[in-house]
Design a protein around this motif. Structure first.
Motif, PDB file in Angstrom:
ATOM      1  N   PHE B 181      65.529  63.460  66.983  1.00 42.89           N
ATOM      2  CA  PHE B 181      65.281  64.856  66.603  1.00 42.89           C
ATOM      3  C   PHE B 181      66.591  65.646  66.580  1.00 42.89           C
ATOM      4  O   PHE B 181      66.822  66.482  65.704  1.00 42.89           O
ATOM      5  N   SER B 184      68.477  65.553  63.439  1.00 42.66           N
ATOM      6  CA  SER B 184      67.801  66.075  62.246  1.00 42.66           C
ATOM      7  C   SER B 184      68.349  67.449  61.871  1.00 42.66           C
ATOM      8  O   SER B 184      68.937  68.145  62.695  1.00 42.66           O
ATOM      9  N   ASN B 185      68.110  67.824  60.595  1.00 43.41           N
ATOM     10  CA  ASN B 185      68.579  69.160  60.177  1.00 43.41           C
ATOM     11  C   ASN B 185      67.787  70.272  60.863  1.00 43.41           C
ATOM     12  O   ASN B 185      68.251  71.391  60.991  1.00 43.41           O
ATOM     13  N   LEU B 186      66.604  69.941  61.343  1.00 42.74           N
ATOM     14  CA  LEU B 186      65.782  70.937  62.038  1.00 42.74           C
ATOM     15  C   LEU B 186      66.475  71.376  63.339  1.00 42.74           C
ATOM     16  O   LEU B 186      66.512  72.557  63.672  1.00 42.74           O
ATOM     17  N   TYR B 187      67.030  70.397  64.050  1.00 46.76           N
ATOM     18  CA  TYR B 187      67.716  70.725  65.299  1.00 46.76           C
ATOM     19  C   TYR B 187      68.980  71.539  65.003  1.00 46.76           C
ATOM     20  O   TYR B 187      69.285  72.502  65.708  1.00 46.76           O
ATOM     21  N   LYS B 189      69.366  73.515  62.552  1.00 45.39           N
ATOM     22  CA  LYS B 189      68.871  74.857  62.209  1.00 45.39           C
ATOM     23  C   LYS B 189      68.638  75.682  63.477  1.00 45.39           C
ATOM     24  O   LYS B 189      68.986  76.849  63.545  1.00 45.39           O
ATOM     25  N   MET B 190      68.081  75.017  64.496  1.00 45.91           N
ATOM     26  CA  MET B 190      67.826  75.710  65.761  1.00 45.91           C
ATOM     27  C   MET B 190      69.127  76.086  66.466  1.00 45.91           C
ATOM     28  O   MET B 190      69.202  77.078  67.170  1.00 45.91           O
TER      29      MET B 190
END
Lengths: 161, 197
Positions: B181, B184-187, B189-190
């Motif tokens: 995770f 990932s680009n999501l992390y 982003k966070m």
């Protein structure tokens, strides 16, 4: 992905079973969840900047929250699935984003002035108690305010321990 | 029967064990009374009611946990396998923590669970965790990762198999998905957002 907001709404209400109709060869469950979490992060950022801008008071906070039932249900889904690391990290992201604003409203409203060494644990307990009491079928400002009062009582007791 | 300080301690020690093994809802004064060979009157003399007794058990857990933190800070040199080798030596407190975790809809249990988790992270675990996985984040971000590992770890922890090997294996499995995770680009982003802290 098309209709991401619609999928968000379905997941908020039904969890994983809500996204089953949207799974396809091009969109795995993992992809969909990933997109939903990304959308949720955007919503949190928007939501946080709005309450900051509006200089929301303690009482207004619940009217404000009541305008976002899907987002609240989504948070409750994340809370319920905290054993999933991705969901937990996004749940914590949301908590941390609103923490400075909400904590200051709560501490001034309830006159909680003394921060103990473990105040972060108190804050975390308050958030978890609030979410565990949150009835997703009754997302009225009154219900949310009521459960905040209940959890604040707990906080005041725990903060003295 | 004489009511002594020793008998009060016996109630607490056996109660701690029962809480750990059977959970708070199954604490039985009768059962405890039979096991320690003291009367129910002795229980009421020392504690008055079960709620006060439970507060004593929670206090005991906090004390045991502080000892664990001191020992960990002194002896534990690495996350794998060091932390799990030490944890293996605390089976009853681990079961007790698992009970707090399972029953955390009760705010007092939740608070103690979070507080102990936080205390051991501060005392030594977070440092070892960061070293093991080469994490160079702010304290709060690293703590959130560790908290996330804990959520998953406690929900899957089998209280009937608290061997160091099994507990480490579980942590490795969870950490693999956390590391996935994190890449990932999501992390990212966070991490990018200025609103987080």
């Amino acid at each position: 992905m098309e209709n991401l907001n619609q999928v968000y709404k379905k997941f908020s209400k039904e969890g994983n079973s809500g996204i089953a109709p949207f799974i396809s060869k091009t969109h795995s469950t993992e992809d969909i969840i990933h997109n939903l979490l990304a959308l949720h992060i955007d919503k949190i950022d928007f939501f946080t900047s709005l309450i900051k801008k509006q200089n929301t008071t303690y009482n207004e906070l619940f009217d404000f929250l009541a305008e976002y039932p899907d987002e609240l249900r989504f948070c409750k889904q994340l809370f319920t699935h905290r054993e999933n690391p991705e969901m937990n990290l996004v749940f914590l992201y949301g908590i941390n984003a609103v923490k400075p604003i909400v904590l200051s409203l709560i501490t001034s409203h309830f006159k909680i002035s003394e921060y103990s060494e473990y105040f972060d644990s108190v804050w975390m307990t308050m958030v978890e108690s609030w979410y565990s009491r949150l009835d997703v079928n009754n997302l009225t400002a009154k219900h949310m305010k009521d459960i905040s009062e209940e959890t604040a009582e707990i906080i005041i007791k725990l903060n003295k321990l | 029967m004489s009511v002594t300080h020793g008998s009060k301690q016996k109630w607490i020690e056996k109660g701690y064990e029962h809480f750990a093994f059977f959970g708070p809802k199954n604490l039985s004064i009768n059962k405890l009374s039979k096991e320690i060979g003291s009367s129910r009157a002795s229980f009421y003399h020392h504690f008055g009611d079960i709620e006060i007794f439970i507060i004593k058990l929670l206090d005991m857990h906090w004390k045991v946990h502080q000892q664990f933190c001191t020992r960990g800070a002194r002896e534990c040199k690495n996350f794998f396998p060091g932390l799990y080798l030490i944890l293996e030596q605390y089976p009853i407190p681990l079961k007790f923590s698992k009970q707090l975790f399972i029953n955390r809809n009760n705010p007092a249990y939740n608070y103690l669970f979070v507080k102990t988790y936080n205390a051991s992270a501060r005392a030594f675990i977070l440092k070892l965790f960061s070293e093991q996985f080469g994490l160079h984040f702010a304290y709060e971000d690293t703590y959130n990762l560790w908290l996330t590992v804990g959520e998953s770890w406690y929900s899957r922890l089998d209280p009937n198999n608290l061997s160091a090997v099994k507990m480490q294996q579980l942590a490795e499995e969870i950490m693999n998905s956390v590391l996935r995770f994190m890449s990932s680009n999501l992390y990212s982003k966070m991490q990018r957002t200025p609103l987080q802290n």
